[in-house]
Design a protein around this motif. Structure first.
Motif, short mmCIF file in Angstrom:
data_model
loop_
_atom_site.label_atom_id
_atom_site.label_comp_id
_atom_site.label_asym_id
_atom_site.label_seq_id
_atom_site.Cartn_x
_atom_site.Cartn_y
_atom_site.Cartn_z
N HIS A 53 0.84 -1.19 0.00
CA HIS A 53 0.00 0.00 0.00
C HIS A 53 0.87 1.23 0.00
O HIS A 53 1.67 1.44 0.90
N PRO A 55 0.70 5.43 -0.19
CA PRO A 55 -0.27 6.49 0.07
C PRO A 55 -0.88 7.03 -1.23
O PRO A 55 -0.17 7.28 -2.21
N GLY A 56 -2.19 7.15 -1.22
CA GLY A 56 -2.90 7.71 -2.35
C GLY A 56 -3.13 6.74 -3.50
O GLY A 56 -3.66 7.12 -4.54
N GLN A 57 -2.74 5.48 -3.33
CA GLN A 57 -2.92 4.47 -4.38
C GLN A 57 -3.66 3.28 -3.81
O GLN A 57 -3.60 3.02 -2.61
#
Length: 81
Positions: A53, A55-57
């Motif tokens: 993971h 950030p933002g995806q």
């Protein structure tokens, strides 16, 4: 690992090797309720895939080094067979 599950695992790893996939796409394509076809679970347990993971995806599923090694060991030289 049965031959059918091993074959499906190789297919799964090759599919991921082509490009990292979104977790939702992996679940849509590979999740099953059949207790005899546990390709996703087996790949996680064996350390062949990981969830990442950023950030933002969306969460991505990618091969690990162990997954790449397993895939190469099962596919190298089989193209001519």
């Amino acid at each position: 690992m049965s031959d059918a599950v091993a074959s499906l695992t190789i297919d799964f790893l090759a599919w991921l090797d082509a490009e990292p996939r979104a977790y939702v796409d992996v679940m849509e394509a590979w999740r099953t309720s059949c207790p005899r076809l546990t390709v996703w679970e087996d790949a996680i347990d064996a350390g062949f895939v990981t969830r990442r993971h950023l950030p933002g995806q969306p969460i991505r599923v990618e091969l690990t080094a162990a997954g790449r090694s397993f895939l190469r060991s099962r596919t190298t030289g089989n193209a001519s067979a």
